[in-house]
Design an enzyme around this catalytic site. Structure first.
Site, PDB file in Angstrom:
ATOM      1  N   ASP A   1       0.847  -1.203   0.000  1.00 35.32           N
ATOM      2  CA  ASP A   1       0.000   0.000   0.000  1.00 35.32           C
ATOM      3  C   ASP A   1       0.878   1.248   0.000  1.00 35.32           C
ATOM      4  O   ASP A   1       0.944   1.970   1.002  1.00 35.32           O
ATOM      5  CB  ASP A   1      -0.931  -0.035   1.219  1.00 35.32           C
ATOM      6  CG  ASP A   1      -1.882   1.149   1.253  1.00 35.32           C
ATOM      7  OD1 ASP A   1      -2.127   1.757   0.194  1.00 35.32           O
ATOM      8  OD2 ASP A   1      -2.380   1.475   2.354  1.00 35.32           O
TER       9      ASP A   1
ATOM     10  N   CYS B   1      -2.750   4.683  -4.841  1.00 30.05           N
ATOM     11  CA  CYS B   1      -3.621   5.814  -4.490  1.00 30.05           C
ATOM     12  C   CYS B   1      -3.318   7.021  -5.368  1.00 30.05           C
ATOM     13  O   CYS B   1      -3.674   8.146  -5.025  1.00 30.05           O
ATOM     14  CB  CYS B   1      -3.484   6.157  -3.011  1.00 30.05           C
ATOM     15  SG  CYS B   1      -1.826   6.641  -2.534  1.00 30.05           S
TER      16      CYS B   1
HETATM   17  N1  SAH Z   1      -1.516   0.574   4.709  1.00 31.83           N
HETATM   18  C1  SAH Z   1      -1.471   1.644   5.657  1.00 31.83           C
HETATM   19  C2  SAH Z   1      -1.281   3.000   5.001  1.00 31.83           C
HETATM   20  C3  SAH Z   1       0.001   3.149   4.199  1.00 31.83           C
HETATM   21  S1  SAH Z   1       0.378   4.779   3.767  1.00 31.83           S
HETATM   22  C4  SAH Z   1      -2.719   1.609   6.535  1.00 31.83           C
HETATM   23  O1  SAH Z   1      -3.619   0.787   6.277  1.00 31.83           O
HETATM   24  O2  SAH Z   1      -2.805   2.383   7.481  1.00 31.83           O
HETATM   25  C5  SAH Z   1       1.967   4.678   3.111  1.00 31.83           C
HETATM   26  C6  SAH Z   1       3.086   4.443   4.102  1.00 31.83           C
HETATM   27  O3  SAH Z   1       4.291   4.296   3.344  1.00 31.83           O
HETATM   28  C7  SAH Z   1       3.375   5.536   5.098  1.00 31.83           C
HETATM   29  O4  SAH Z   1       3.305   4.996   6.393  1.00 31.83           O
HETATM   30  C8  SAH Z   1       4.817   5.993   4.815  1.00 31.83           C
HETATM   31  O5  SAH Z   1       5.556   6.240   6.008  1.00 31.83           O
HETATM   32  C9  SAH Z   1       5.379   4.810   4.101  1.00 31.83           C
HETATM   33  N2  SAH Z   1       6.454   5.062   3.128  1.00 31.83           N
HETATM   34  C10 SAH Z   1       6.574   6.059   2.238  1.00 31.83           C
HETATM   35  N3  SAH Z   1       7.640   5.863   1.441  1.00 31.83           N
HETATM   36  C11 SAH Z   1       8.226   4.702   1.834  1.00 31.83           C
HETATM   37  C12 SAH Z   1       9.351   3.953   1.394  1.00 31.83           C
HETATM   38  N4  SAH Z   1      10.090   4.349   0.359  1.00 31.83           N
HETATM   39  N5  SAH Z   1       9.636   2.796   2.017  1.00 31.83           N
HETATM   40  C13 SAH Z   1       8.876   2.363   3.065  1.00 31.83           C
HETATM   41  N6  SAH Z   1       7.800   3.030   3.511  1.00 31.83           N
HETATM   42  C14 SAH Z   1       7.473   4.190   2.909  1.00 31.83           C
END
Ligand code: SAH
Length: 408
Positions: free
Chosen positions: A311, A351
């Site tokens: 996600d 998204c």
């Molecule tokens: N699935 C989650 C929402 C995910 S939002 C839920 O149900 O609540 C996306 C997430 O990706 C965020 O927490 C952000 O910190 C993380 N993120 C962004 N870029 C990233 C990267 N390159 N590697 C790992 N995590 C990342």
């Protein structure tokens, strides 16, 4: 205010078709002239090139989206407090069933354009309401919206989180802080289909939680349960944030989980979320890092999983980013397919509004091909129903997902 006394925005010739189809945005390129010097957020009358009334809107002088339309009825007193009250009441009435659900206390109450309230987002976390004011029009009506929400919802806390990048395009500075009621508690505990989550409305992402994924977290839990993935099964939650999907999976029978996120704070709150649900934190391994790298490490260590959730954050912000974003989506999906056990389940999301559901499926197909896996699609996913998409504004549909199964 009448269409004659209000400031007027006159469109170029041939630019009124979209307005007549009730699309709620007018781009600067479609405008021939602006009369009456409207300040940021002012109510304006939108006229055709020939001078006929088309709609009422809010003026955003700094934005490419120069006017957000709020009504197509010339006689409507659209900016009267009573008119806004009626619109808020309508949005609340459409969520009344959620208010009756004792197992769910976190959801979106107002979803901007799709609820006839451009620029206004309102999320409920138990007795705390969090608002975002994302356009010049909404920003100019902060006190009115705060009064109306205070009056209609009587929250313990009304807090503002207008701290998102897109505000720059509106020429707005962004603002966070209390609007009404008490200061927000350090952690608001909510229920989602019976699962407990702690929310940090001050420092968490968005307004604190990814409410758009609520129904998909439920679907994930239901699906692992249906498939009978039990205590021996292990899930991988990539871009886990505070482990929403992990809690759903473990509550529905999965034995163990690995969470991956770049935010250590988010994963820490994820540990608290396990305890809130009486799940032993020892069942979950947290990996802080860049998902692109961590997925490769897991493969080098020859790890494999029965269920994977992918996600990621938004990779494409505009049409110009689509190619680069597509490479990113393809890469993580390919890595995920490599890590998926035969018969395993992948919930994969995008998204990015600029990536259509059709394009996303093609990207996932390319990823499966390169990973050399035969993959079935067993379900299509979108944003939760409290984030509706009004038909006149298909751009509001941004979240898409696929449930994939690896053929044994
Ligand atoms: N699935 C989650 C929402 C995910 S939002 C839920 O149900 O609540 C996306 C997430 O990706 C965020 O927490 C952000 O910190 C993380 N993120 C962004 N870029 C990233 C990267 N390159 N590697 C790992 N995590 C990342």
């Amino acid at each position: 205010m009448t269409a004659h006394s209000a400031p007027q925005v006159r469109l170029r010739k041939g630019r009124d078709a979209a307005v007549q189809r009730r699309h709620p945005w007018i781009y600067s390129g479609g405008i021939a002239s602006v009369e009456g010097h409207p300040p940021a957020g002012a109510l304006v009358a939108v006229l055709s090139a020939g001078g006929d009334f088309l709609a009422w809107g809010h003026y955003s002088p700094e934005s490419q989206i120069r006017v957000r339309l709020v009504s197509w009825e010339e006689a409507e007193d659209v900016d009267a407090p009573e008119a806004w009250r009626m619109r808020l009441l309508r949005a609340l009435a459409l969520r009344r069933h959620l208010g009756r659900d004792s197992q769910t206390t976190a959801y979106r109450l107002v979803n901007a354009e799709s609820d006839g309230l451009p620029g206004l987002i309102v999320d409920r976390y138990d007795d705390v309401l969090v608002v975002q004011l994302l356009t010049a029009g909404a920003d100019a009506r902060r006190e009115l919206f705060a009064d109306l929400l205070g009056d209609l919802c009587r929250p313990r806390t009304l807090y503002e989180r207008s701290d998102v990048d897109i505000l720059e395009h509106e020429g707005l500075e962004g603002r966070t802080g209390g609007l009404r009621g008490e200061a927000p508690p350090p952690r608001v505990d909510v229920l989602e289909h019976g699962a407990r989550y702690g929310i940090d409305v001050v420092a968490g992402h968005k307004t604190g939680f990814y409410l758009d994924q609520r129904e998909n977290r439920r679907r994930f839990g239901q699906t692992v349960a249906y498939l009978g993935l039990g205590a021996e099964a292990q899930m991988l939650n990539v871009f886990a944030y505070t482990g929403g999907f992990t809690v759903a999976g473990l509550r529905h029978g999965l034995g163990r989980a690995v969470n991956v996120d770049s935010s250590a704070d988010a994963l820490r709150l994820g540990q608290e979320n396990l305890r809130l649900n009486d799940l032993d934190p020892a069942r979950v391994e947290d990996l802080v890092g860049d998902a692109f790298e961590v997925l490769r490490q897991l493969r080098r260590r020859e790890r494999s999983f029965d269920a994977i959730v992918l996600d990621p954050p938004k990779f494409a912000f505009t049409q110009r980013d689509v190619k680069r974003a597509a490479r990113g989506y393809k890469d993580i999906n390919m890595q995920a397919f490599h890590l998926l056990k035969p018969g395993g389940l992948l919930f994969t999301f995008s998204c990015s509004g600029a990536i259509s559901a059709d394009l996303f499926q093609k990207i996932v197909f390319g990823a499966a091909l390169d990973a050399g896996r035969d993959i079935q699609i067993v379900g299509h996913l979108s944003q939760s129903a409290d984030h509706p998409v009004i038909l006149t504004f298909p751009e509001a549909a941004y979240l898409k997902g696929l449930i994939c199964r690896a053929m044994p």
